[in-house]
Motif scaffolding. Structure first.
Motif, mmCIF file in Angstrom:
data_model
loop_
_atom_site.group_PDB
_atom_site.id
_atom_site.type_symbol
_atom_site.label_atom_id
_atom_site.label_comp_id
_atom_site.label_asym_id
_atom_site.label_seq_id
_atom_site.Cartn_x
_atom_site.Cartn_y
_atom_site.Cartn_z
ATOM 1 N N THR A 102 7.720 -8.266 3.340
ATOM 2 C CA THR A 102 7.398 -6.869 3.109
ATOM 3 C C THR A 102 8.535 -5.981 3.595
ATOM 4 O O THR A 102 9.345 -6.386 4.434
ATOM 5 N N SER A 103 8.606 -4.797 3.027
ATOM 6 C CA SER A 103 9.493 -3.743 3.519
ATOM 7 C C SER A 103 8.647 -2.487 3.650
ATOM 8 O O SER A 103 7.862 -2.172 2.754
ATOM 9 N N SER A 104 8.813 -1.767 4.754
ATOM 10 C CA SER A 104 8.158 -0.472 4.858
ATOM 11 C C SER A 104 9.034 0.571 4.173
ATOM 12 O O SER A 104 10.234 0.369 4.024
ATOM 13 N N PHE A 105 8.438 1.660 3.723
ATOM 14 C CA PHE A 105 9.257 2.770 3.211
ATOM 15 C C PHE A 105 8.630 4.106 3.579
ATOM 16 O O PHE A 105 7.407 4.216 3.720
ATOM 17 N N VAL A 106 9.506 5.089 3.784
ATOM 18 C CA VAL A 106 9.041 6.444 4.098
ATOM 19 C C VAL A 106 9.883 7.457 3.333
ATOM 20 O O VAL A 106 11.072 7.264 3.125
ATOM 21 N N ARG A 108 4.355 7.279 2.811
ATOM 22 C CA ARG A 108 4.639 6.079 3.607
ATOM 23 C C ARG A 108 4.008 4.895 2.907
ATOM 24 O O ARG A 108 2.870 4.993 2.423
ATOM 25 N N GLY A 109 4.707 3.788 2.873
ATOM 26 C CA GLY A 109 4.128 2.659 2.178
ATOM 27 C C GLY A 109 4.704 1.328 2.602
ATOM 28 O O GLY A 109 5.581 1.245 3.469
ATOM 29 N N GLN A 110 4.160 0.300 2.000
ATOM 30 C CA GLN A 110 4.646 -1.061 2.217
ATOM 31 C C GLN A 110 4.840 -1.714 0.854
ATOM 32 O O GLN A 110 3.947 -1.658 0.006
ATOM 33 N N LYS A 111 6.017 -2.283 0.679
ATOM 34 C CA LYS A 111 6.392 -2.927 -0.581
ATOM 35 C C LYS A 111 6.407 -4.428 -0.332
ATOM 36 O O LYS A 111 6.959 -4.889 0.672
ATOM 37 N N PHE A 137 0.853 -1.202 0.000
ATOM 38 C CA PHE A 137 0.000 0.000 0.000
ATOM 39 C C PHE A 137 0.880 1.239 0.000
ATOM 40 O O PHE A 137 2.098 1.162 0.220
ATOM 41 N N ILE A 138 0.271 2.352 -0.287
ATOM 42 C CA ILE A 138 0.990 3.628 -0.195
ATOM 43 C C ILE A 138 0.021 4.677 0.336
ATOM 44 O O ILE A 138 -1.162 4.668 0.005
#
Lengths: 432, 432
Positions: free
Chosen positions: B385-389, B112-115, B102-103
Motif C-alpha cells: 500500500t501507499s498512503s496519499f494526501v 487522504r487515502g490509501q492506494k 480507501f479515500i
C-alpha cells in the motif's frame, strides 16, 4: 545540486549507484553476545549494560507513573495541542486500515472464514538523545492501539540527564502501557525473550542504531519485527508550474535528517532544475543542520531532467522513494501512474513534513527501494489472521475423491486415510 | 504416544522443550559464495551449478511452453479435476482477501487515502524430487494471481529424469508465467538479482531445503520473502465426544510429513487420551511413511490431559499451532477463545488434509509458534500500500502551527521552513 540529462536507462543506472549499508561481522558478534547474556541473566545483565554503556546506575528499570504524569503535566500547551492534533488525525486515518475478517456460508454444509486477531504484546524501541522523536512514538504506538493490542511496552536508553520529558509525555498521549529504561541490543533481547521485569512481546517496532537494527534481525523469527529503516528519502516529480523555492525547501527537509539521506528531483524542465539547484544552495546557508544536509545533497542528491512525463514516472517508480511529492498540474490524475512509493504527497500544499507530523498517514515508511514490495507501518502490522473451515459430512464426502487423489499423488497416504476415516465402514454397512 | 497430566504452567514448559533449527555457519558461508557468484556471472554460474549439483547439462534454463503443454495434456483426468477443484475453491476463498484501499474527503480541502498496488514480479521456488507438491504450487501462485501480480516466475531444480509432469501441469493450471530449471541457493540469487535469462523479482515465496531457506534470509531486504517454514504441526482440542480413530489419523497425517513434525492432542478426557494413543500405534503399523511418522510421534508428539476447557485453550494458544482442529461439541462457539493458530478446523468433518488441498484457505501457514504474530500466506502478501494526501492552502494553514511546533521541538528546522515556504511573504505583504 547535480543535474543530469540522460536517457531513462542511463538515469536508472546512475540512480542505483549508491551503496547499501553493509552488515558488520564485529557488530553481529557483539550483538549476539549481548542477546545471549540477557537471555541468561535477565535484569542483572540489563542493569550492568545501563552502567557500562549509558553511565547510569538503575534500581528500577521501569519508569514510574508519577514521572510520566509529571512530564505530561509539564509539557507546553503548544506541544501538547500539536501532539493531540497529530493523534486525532492518525486515529482518523489509520482507523480506515482496520480489517474485519470475513465469513462465507454460501455453500450448503460449508462455513469458511477469516478471523482477525490483534497481537497480544508489542515492544516499541525509542532511541535516546536527540534522535528521540515524540512524533515517532505516536506513529508506532497508535496503530497498535487501534489494532487492539493488549500491551504496548516502550524501551528507551537511560540518560545521565534523565529521560526526555517530551518522550515520556508523547508515550502517555499514545497510550503506551509501560516504559523501561533499557537501550541498545540488550533492550531488543529483553523484549524478545523477556526478563524478570519485562515480559516478552510478540513484535518489536521502532527505529534504532546499528546495534538495535542488528539485534532486531537476530531475534526475527522468535518475534516479529518491523522493517529496518534506511536513511530518509524524498523524490519529487515537478513540472515548470512548480515553485523552485518550495521544492528546494522540501528537498532540504529530508536532507537534514542524515548525511546518507537521498533528495531527488525528477522534472521535464531544465529551467526548473537550474532554479531549484540554485535555491538549494541558497537555503542551505542558513540551516542549523547545514553540515548534514549539505553532505546529503552533495553525495547523494540529484536532479534528473527527463524528456517526458511518462519517463519521469518510469524513473521514479524504479527509485521507489520513501516519500513522493507530485508537484505537477492536476496531481491527483497521476495516481494510477505511481507504482512504487511509501507515501504520496499531491500538489503544492502537500509539503512532505505535513506527513511527518499531522496529516494522519504513518511516517514509518519503506526506504531504499523497498517500497516496491513493502507498505507503510499500519494497523495491519499489529494483527494477524487465521483461516477457519467447518464442513458437514456431505460436504466433505463431495470433496473426498479430489482430496485422496491429490494426497496419494503427493505420496502422503496418511493424509488420504485421515479423510477416509470419517467414512470408514460406510459402504460396507450403511447402518453401522 | 506420551500422555501428560500436568498443570497448565508445567505443560507450557514441557511443550516448549523442543529445539529450534539452528543456523549453520558453514551453510551461511557457502550460500553467500553462491549468491556472489550468480550476481557476478549470471546464467553461466547457474548452468555450472546445474551440472555440479544436479548432474544435468542445460542449454536453456527456461522450460519450453511445448513441454509444459505436453505435461498438462498427459495429466490423468482424476488429478486434473482435483487440481481444478482446488483452484476454484482457492480462488473463491482467497478472493475475499482482496484489499481495496480507501479515500477520505470528509474534511474541506483535504483528501487522504490509501492506494493498493500489486507487486510487479514474484518468484516461486518449487523443490525437486518427491518434495515437489502440486498443491503447494497452487497455494503459492494463485494468491499472487488474484492480487494482480504481472509475472509469476517459477524456479525448480533440474532433474536427471526430467521435471515432474505433475509439477509442470500444476504450474500451468496456477497461471505461472515462466518456469526455469534452477534450484538451491543459486535459484534464490537469480530471482533476487536477475541474470541474462531471469529478470529480478520483488518477492520470493515457496518452500525449500536449508540452502534455499538460508539464501532467502540472505537476500531479504533486496527483495521480500515469505516466512521460512518449519516442520508441520497439528494441534487438536478434543473432548470425549470426539472419535479416537479420526484423531489418531489426523495426528498421523501431519506426523508423516517430517521426522520433526509435531502432533499434539489436548483434551480433558483421560479415556480419550488412552484410546488415541493406542490408535496411533495401531494405525502407524500400516503407513507407507511409518518410519518418519513414528519418529515424529515418539520424539515430539504428545497428549496433554488438562483439567478444564479454558486450560485446554490457554495451553493451545501458547503452542500457537500451524493447524488447529477443534473437535469439541459445538466447535464454532469457541472461535473467540482461539487466539493463536494458522488455520482452524472446526468439527469432526474438518479433517486437516481437507485444508491442505481443496477447502480454499491457504496451506502455507505460520509454524513454530509464529502464529502468535504471523498470518497464512494470502493475497495481502502480494500487494503493498501507499498512503496519499492532498491539502488545500487553507487546510495546510490550519495545521501550520502544529507542524512547526513539532518540527522545532525535534530540532528539524528545515522541516518547519518547508511548510512555511508555502506562506512566505503572506503576513508581510498579503497582496504580493
Amino acid at each position: 545540486m547535480k543535474i543530469y540529462e540522460k536517457s531513462l536507462a542511463e538515469m536508472k543506472q546512475i540512480a542505483k549507484s549508491y551503496t547499501k549499508q553493509a552488515s558488520d561481522p564485529q557488530v553481529e558478534k557483539r550483538v549476539a553476545d549481548i542477546i545471549a547474556n540477557v537471555k541468561e541473566r535477565g535484569d542483572a545483565a540489563l542493569k550492568e549494560y545501563a552502567k557500562a554503556f549509558d553511565g547510569v546506575a538503575l534500581d528500577n528499570l521501569r519508569v514510574s507513573q508519577a514521572q510520566i504524569d509529571a512530564a505530561y503535566d509539564g509539557l507546553s500547551d503548544d506541544l501538547k495541542s500539536a501532539l493531540e492534533l497529530a493523534k486525532k488525525n492518525i486515529i482518523s486515518y489509520q482507523s480506515m486500515e482496520v480489517q474485519n475478517g470475513f465469513i462465507d456460508s454460501s455453500k450448503s454444509g460449508i462455513i469458511r472464514g477469516q478471523k482477525v486477531t490483534p497481537l497480544q504484546r508489542v515492544g516499541l524501541y525509542v532511541p535516546g538523545g536527540t534522535a528521540a522523536y515524540p512524533s515517532t512514538i505516536l506513529m508506532n504506538a497508535l496503530p497498535a492501539k487501534i489494532a487492539g493490542v493488549d500491551e504496548i511496552v516502550m524501551v528507551t536508553p537511560p540518560q545521565k540527564e534523565g529521560l526526555s520529558p517530551v518522550v515520556l509525555a508523547a508515550a502517555k498521549i499514545a497510550g503506551v502501557s509501560a516504559i523501561f529504561q533499557v537501550g541498545g541490543a540488550q533492550a531488543i533481547a529483553a523484549l524478545a525473550f523477556g526478563t524478570e521485569s519485562i515480559e516478552a512481546v510478540n513484535k518489536i517496532v521502532g527505529p534504532g542504531n546499528i546495534y538495535v537494527a542488528t539485534a532486531k534481525k537476530q531475534v526475527f523469527g522468535q518475534v516479529a519485527i518491523d522493517m529496518v529503516a534506511g536513511p530518509s528519502e524524498i523524490g519529487i516529480l515537478a513540472d515548470d508550474t512548480a515553485d523552485p523555492v518550495d521544492l528546494a525547501a522540501d528537498l532540504l527537509s529530508q536532507a537534514e535528517h542524515d548525511r546518507r539521506a537521498r533528495a531527488m528531483l525528477v522534472t521535464d524542465s531544465k529551467d526548473l532544475a537550474l532554479a531549484v539547484s540554485q535555491e538549494v544552495g541558497r537555503q542551505l546557508e542558513t540551516l542549523p543542520r547545514k553540515a548534514i544536509a549539505q553532505a546529503a545533497i552533495e553525495d547523494r542528491g540529484f536532479i534528473a531532467v527527463m524528456p517526458s512525463i511518462p519517463d519521469m514516472f518510469a524513473l521514479m517508480n524504479d527509485l521507489a522513494p520513501e516519500h513522493l511529492e507530485v508537484q505537477l498540474e492536476n496531481p491527483m490524475q497521476y495516481l494510477s501512474d505511481i507504482r512504487n512509493a511509501g507515501s504520496i504527497f499531491l500538489g503544492k500544499y502537500a509539503s512532505e513534513p505535513l506527513g511527518d507530523y499531522v496529516a494522519g498517514p504513518n511516517h514509518v515508511l519503506p526506504t531504499g527501494g523497498t517500497a516496491k514490495f513493502s507498505s507503510p507501518l499500519g494497523v495491519y502490522d499489529f494483527v494477524k489472521t487465521s483461516s477457519f473451515v467447518q464442513f458437514s459430512k456431505e460436504a466433505l464426502q463431495e470433496d473426498l475423491a479430489a482430496i485422496t487423489a491429490l494426497a496419494r499423488a503427493e505420496g502422503l497416504e496418511a493424509h488420504a486415510r485421515a479423510v477416509e476415516s470419517r467414512f470408514r465402514g460406510v459402504t460396507a454397512n450403511e447402518n453401522s
